[in-house]
Design a protein around this motif. Sequence first.
Motif, PDB file in Angstrom:
ATOM      1  N   PHE A  52       0.845  -1.195   0.000  1.00  0.00           N
ATOM      2  CA  PHE A  52       0.000   0.000   0.000  1.00  0.00           C
ATOM      3  C   PHE A  52       0.881   1.247   0.000  1.00  0.00           C
ATOM      4  N   PHE A 104      -5.460   4.646   0.224  1.00  0.00           N
ATOM      5  CA  PHE A 104      -4.275   3.914  -0.218  1.00  0.00           C
ATOM      6  C   PHE A 104      -4.331   3.653  -1.723  1.00  0.00           C
ATOM      7  N   LYS A 128      -3.204   0.629  -4.052  1.00  0.00           N
ATOM      8  CA  LYS A 128      -2.969  -0.793  -3.819  1.00  0.00           C
ATOM      9  C   LYS A 128      -2.267  -1.423  -5.018  1.00  0.00           C
TER      10      LYS A 128
END
Length: 548
Positions: A343, A515, A517
Amino acid sequence: MNNLKKIAFLLSILIFTSAVVSCGDDSGASGTGHMYNAPLQGNPESLDPQFADDPSSNTVIKNLYSGLMQIDSSGNVVCCNAENYTVSDNGTIYTFKLKEDNFWFFDENDDDVITEDEYFPVTAKDYVFALQRVLDPKMQSPYAKDFMCIMGASSVIYNGSPVTSAEIYAPDDYTLMIVLENPNTEFLSLMASAASYPCNEEFFNNTKGRYGLDDRSVMSNGAFYVRKWFYDPYGNNNILYMKRNDANWSETFDINPSFLSFNIEKNEDAVRDLFKKDEIECFTTLNSNLYNSGKYSITGISAATLGIVFNQDDKYFSNGNMRKAMALSVDRDSLQQDSNGDFQTAYGIIPPAVKLHGRSYRELVSERQFTSYNEEEALNCYETAKKELKVTSLEPVNILVNAEYAGSGCLNDVIGKWQELFGFHISIEDVMADEFYQRISEGDYSIALYPVKGTSAVGRSVIQQFENISCLKNTLSDGKISAKLMSCSSVNELIESYTSAENQIIDSYWFIPLFYKNSYFIAYKENEQIFYDPFTGAVDYRLALNYD
């Protein structure tokens, strides 16, 4: 197909392939001539590039066809089957000159021998027919709206006008001309997509509705052709074999492997088991923490944005001040990062894997401008929201999390801050992907950590998700934002439009980015030049090298 039959079939292919390799392939030091064993997670739904959109189909299509343009390993749009192209002074007329050495091949006798009556040139008419199919409402192509930038396309899609009214022309066999409604600085990226791959009308009609659905209803103009496709949903040994298309193998069209052998598996656990047994050489995944980077080649690409979404009918979070309070209390600078880089903290909407003229969009546009952490204002908004809702506190809340994308641990810092500031209890409910999306569609949640990913490496594809997905709607005040992105005449104008869209989404407080990813491609280290597109899920083996 039982194991004995599969082995016999492979042996017959090996005999023929060995003959080919001995006539020119240097499969030792050069790394060429290898036969790749790879997985497909799920049977391809269709090998029709104007219709298919699942990762298994996209992988086969990427290796089966080729288009006028392609995106190279650096993210630049370059010519493939186009010799060159020109753009009119007003930016609305694109004229492509086709190479004359790109051929359709269909193995009529199913004998792996290319004869003169089995291959013929790809012409501009094949591209016209392909794009007309995309626009045809009867086709129900998922890519139709992507091509609304073409003059007359919207009338075809919405008003039932004939597909020939879209301004796509073939003045001769090797010239394609496309007229746009407005200048579109990302149009060449669109012409590099699978939906723009050619389709031969005569062959299409001869398949009598079976186009793309079996190994005898597809032909190749790309690096490989489909030699065998067998799938039994109740059985094992499901396979799809591809052989190098020697009709298109030349000094200007490199095809390094000689053969692709795909195992069709039902889920990722089955794929991982094959990799553990050395029966496949690579696979894609959202989770790499089980694999040692010293032993394997692991490539992570940040293509999805994970953000908090709120149920738009929720009694608490339909309130704008409540959502704003929660957004302003997220201190991204203090979010704990995971050790393997899975992340990255997200301040913006568009993830780093999105490219703009060969560079990451996030390199061109600083996301720090979107920072809005302010505890004092967050508390004021929270108190205002309670007054508006006529409540003194909030009931306990669950956050729904798609376990395929993230574990509950990534939210600890965010939840801790919310509970500290606002005093209500928050818990996390991890569920599998199928349940996650079902509950989202049914409105069975209050808050969720939602993964947003475009269908291609352009920012418009990401922004479109906020117009098309139910839980993301209302984030943009103008529902025609993605259409505006199709009419930007310069890179600077496009950047301004993307930044404006990001600001609108963030300022709506319906989506709180947390985040970026990673998606991963994992392979044995002797493999090189295999390219993974995390947006479509396609794996490109055309230039793959193996030094085993």
